[in-house]
Design a protein around this motif. Structure first.
Motif, short mmCIF file in Angstrom:
data_model
loop_
_atom_site.label_atom_id
_atom_site.label_comp_id
_atom_site.label_asym_id
_atom_site.label_seq_id
_atom_site.Cartn_x
_atom_site.Cartn_y
_atom_site.Cartn_z
N ILE A 488 30.08 19.87 12.01
CA ILE A 488 29.36 20.26 12.48
C ILE A 488 27.80 19.50 12.58
O ILE A 488 27.58 19.53 10.83
CB ILE A 488 28.79 21.40 13.11
CG1 ILE A 488 30.22 22.06 13.24
CG2 ILE A 488 27.42 21.45 14.41
CD1 ILE A 488 29.23 23.77 14.10
N LYS A 489 28.07 18.50 12.89
CA LYS A 489 26.98 17.30 12.31
C LYS A 489 25.77 17.34 13.41
O LYS A 489 26.83 17.55 14.87
CB LYS A 489 27.78 15.71 12.40
CG LYS A 489 28.20 16.40 10.92
CD LYS A 489 28.72 14.73 10.00
CE LYS A 489 29.35 14.90 8.99
NZ LYS A 489 30.40 13.88 8.08
N PRO A 490 24.81 16.36 13.55
CA PRO A 490 24.61 16.15 14.58
C PRO A 490 24.56 15.27 16.32
O PRO A 490 24.64 15.59 16.88
CB PRO A 490 23.20 15.27 13.78
CG PRO A 490 22.59 16.10 12.63
CD PRO A 490 24.22 15.77 12.17
N ASP A 491 25.72 14.07 14.98
CA ASP A 491 26.60 13.72 16.08
C ASP A 491 27.72 13.25 15.84
O ASP A 491 29.04 12.57 16.74
CB ASP A 491 26.09 11.90 15.64
CG ASP A 491 26.46 11.16 14.27
OD1 ASP A 491 26.39 12.35 14.01
OD2 ASP A 491 26.32 10.15 14.20
N GLU A 492 28.54 14.69 15.10
CA GLU A 492 30.05 14.62 15.11
C GLU A 492 30.03 16.00 15.12
O GLU A 492 29.33 17.13 14.33
CB GLU A 492 30.94 14.30 14.26
CG GLU A 492 31.80 14.21 14.31
CD GLU A 492 32.77 13.74 12.35
OE1 GLU A 492 33.42 13.45 12.24
OE2 GLU A 492 31.93 13.45 11.97
N VAL A 493 31.02 16.72 15.99
CA VAL A 493 31.64 18.09 15.98
C VAL A 493 33.46 18.21 15.46
O VAL A 493 33.93 17.37 16.43
CB VAL A 493 31.28 18.87 16.77
CG1 VAL A 493 31.85 20.07 17.32
CG2 VAL A 493 29.99 18.92 16.74
N VAL A 494 34.15 18.98 14.50
CA VAL A 494 35.46 19.31 14.46
C VAL A 494 35.34 20.36 15.08
O VAL A 494 35.16 20.78 13.41
CB VAL A 494 36.30 18.29 13.44
CG1 VAL A 494 37.49 18.45 13.74
CG2 VAL A 494 35.61 16.51 13.73
N LEU A 495 35.66 21.03 15.16
CA LEU A 495 36.33 22.96 15.30
C LEU A 495 37.66 22.31 15.41
O LEU A 495 38.58 21.73 15.91
CB LEU A 495 35.74 23.45 16.49
CG LEU A 495 33.93 23.05 16.56
CD1 LEU A 495 34.32 24.03 18.38
CD2 LEU A 495 33.65 23.67 16.01
#
Length: 622
Positions: A488-495
């Protein structure tokens, strides 16, 4: 007929004659059009005939001859089109028409011929097309530019049927559908919108294409197929400032290019001569034009600082020298030509945009004949490609800054802060391919292969809002998130999720002021039951061939022979296991175009390499 008009007609015949003496381009003669065999109207008298150009006269008026000539050519399968960015000019003493049949181009010039007892002269001239875009057979209102390329038309067919037509025809011409989210070729990449769809197509050494289909109120489908800057699909890799990535230089003009230039020059000269002749007839006298070399010298002189065009409908400034301005706020695209140089247009934007609060991002494309500019303000972005195209400069723009106000995310204004206390936006659930996508969205679509399916969407909302939506929606469906793997980053999410069918991955990102979402599921149990799963840590390649003739594909030092039809209806073609990584492949011995490309695979994946009319299409199967 005035003496001035007689001299004009003689000049046009002289220009046509010079065009006929140009050598036929190499490679064009094999499938070249023979103009001497084209249908003609009855009562015509042949003046000159050759494969490249044919002239005959007719006893009727220019208007009647033009109508009848276009009618017989239409019956022979030729489709007339106009220029995309040019207005039609009516002249009772001449008609200039452009037609296309398959990959062949034809110019028809009809004018009064006083030297032939005031008969009407008809000239057929073959025109090689730089790019061949398919025309639907029942298309109307056709506008076409073979140089960009760009096609606009209307068809009575449905959006879905029209999409199928273009997909089939473009693949046959060597194009492949492109999934922007996967950054890979795909078998099907349509993205639905509220009233239609759009899709991307790619081909080696060509600018990508975007196909936009829109259902109009009268039930017809509006078609727009055009090239776009590569950076819209392929993000430029950052390179050290002292070692910029080299940009391929244009090759030397071929005979094909020279002939195309000659025919373009012919059309432009005819129009200029027609305007001059009309003005002469009305005014009697005109000031003499400077010689061509003098005009070229004047055009090469540097111009004064450019000013902004008044009354511009686009949300960003355009220079006062802009011509043929085409702004599409719903798609977020801008296009125009300019008589200014590349350097002058670049200087214009680097002066105007910062004054309006925009900041520039550096790009690696910075050549005398082509410059790419990127600007951002808050969450809004715009990219501009400024390219020398013949005697003019073409400017194309794309990005969220060019979208209509209602198409821009309501939470994407520059006045918002970047602090973490911003409220999230409530989103509703929609569906694509059996999977949830947030609503409202500017686009959504789904993809499905052998053991993998996915849903994609672009959402005008904050990334935090989209993340909250998916966690709530997938929780309702009983999916289990592996929080230990979450990125979880300000401009990227991987779940990462687990579900009965197999593992699922949700990827969120930011592009053009919106949040992009891709939810993909791998059907592990079905893949295991098929017996096609690779050994742990390996990747399995399935080979297919939809052609009737056999093909040979070389990959990772292995030569794979694929019988005609193998793997086209079921995974019964040859297979190969490879180590993860990027693998080059080449296609030989097939009726498909020779292909040299690479495919990048990861461990425990299944990929398909399908040979077809357009070459080789890589598709992730699991």
């Amino acid at each position: 007929m005035t003496p001035r008009m007689s001299r004009y007609a003689a000049a046009v015949f002289a220009i046509v004659g010079m065009a006929m003496l140009l050598p036929a381009p190499s490679g064009w003669a094999d499938e070249a059009l023979d103009t001497s065999k084209l249908p003609r109207i009855s009562g015509g008298k042949e003046i000159y005939a050759s494969p490249l150009s044919t002239i005959f006269t007719a006893p009727s008026s220019v208007a009647d001859t033009a109508a009848e000539t276009l009618k017989v050519l239409s019956a022979d399968g030729w489709q007339q089109y106009g220029r995309v960015s040019a207005s039609e000019q009516a002249n009772p003493d001449m008609v200039l028409a452009s037609l296309k049949k398959g990959a062949q181009g034809l110019s028809v010039f009809i004018n009064a011929a006083p030297a032939q007892n005031n008969a009407t002269s008809v000239t057929y001239s073959g025109v090689p097309l730089e790019h061949d875009l398919p025309f639907p057979k029942n298309a109307t209102e056709i506008k076409f530019d073979a140089d960009r390329p760009h096609l606009k038309c209307t068809t009575p067919d449905t959006v879905e049927a029209t999409s199928d037509f273009f997909r089939t025809e473009l693949i046959a011409r060597g194009w492949s559908p492109w999934s922007k989210e996967d950054s890979a070729k795909a078998a099907y990449a349509d993205k639905k919108t509220e009233k239609g769809l759009f899709s991307y197509y790619v081909q080696d050494n060509q600018k990508p294409l975007i196909l936009t289909l829109q259902k109009s109120d009268d039930g017809k489908t509006a078609v727009n197929l055009e090239s776009i800057p590569p950076q819209i699909l392929f993000a430029a890799k950052e390179a050290p400032e002292d070692k910029p990535e080299p940009t391929p230089q244009p090759s030397a003009p071929t005979a094909h290019d020279k002939l195309g230039d000659a025919m373009d020059a012919l059309a432009l000269d005819i129009m200029e001569q027609a305007k001059k002749a009309t003005k002469d007839a009305l005014a009697g006298v005109t000031a003499p034009q400077p010689p061509a070399d003098a005009r070229a010298a004047q055009a090469s002189q540097p111009q004064s600082k450019l000013t902004a065009l008044a009354g511009n409908s686009a949300p960003i400034p355009v220079p006062s020298t802009a011509d043929g301005l085409d702004f599409d706020g719903s798609a977020g695209r801008l296009d125009y030509n300019s008589s200014s140089s590349v350097a002058e247009v670049v200087a214009f934007y680097r002066a105007e945009m910062p004054a309006l609060g925009w900041s520039e991002r550096k790009t690696v494309i910075n050549q005398p004949n082509m410059v790419a500019l990127e600007f951002h303000k808050g969450e809004q972005e715009v990219s501009l490609t400024i390219m020398k195209m013949g005697t003019s400069v073409n400017v194309t723009g794309a990005g969220s800054a060019l979208q209509k106000e209602e198409a821009v995310a309501p939470d994407a204004s520059a006045s918002e802060t970047s602090s973490g206390n911003d409220t999230t936006q409530a989103l509703e659930a929609d569906e694509a391919g059996g999977l949830p996508v947030p609503k409202p969205h500017s686009l959504s679509g789904s993809e499905k292969s052998l053991f993998r399916y996915s849903a994609n969407a672009s959402v005008p909302a904050k990334l935090a809002s989209v993340l909250e939506f998916y966690r709530a929606e997938l929780g309702k469906r009983g999916w289990t998130e592996d929080t230990s793997k979450a990125v979880i980053k300000p401009d990227e999410v991987v779940l990462y999720y687990t579900m009965p069918e197999g593992p699922a991955v949700l990827r969120l990102g930011r592009a053009s002021g919106e949040t992009t979402a891709q939810l993909s599921i791998r059907q592990t149990e079905a893949a295991k039951k098929s017996g096609l799963m690779p050994k742990p840590g390996q990747t399995k390649i399935l080979f297919g061939n939809i052609l009737e003739t056999p093909a040979t594909l070389v990959i990772a030092g292995k030569t794979i022979k694929i019988p005609g039809g193998a793997g086209s209806k079921a995974p019964d073609g040859p297979t190969l296991e490879l180590a993860p990584g990027k693998h080059a492949y080449s296609l030989k011995g097939s009726k498909a175009p020779m292909a040299n490309d690479t495919v990048e695979v990861a461990a425990d994946e299944i990929w398909g390499l399908m040979v077809g009319p357009g070459g080789v299409l890589p598709v992730q199967m699991y």
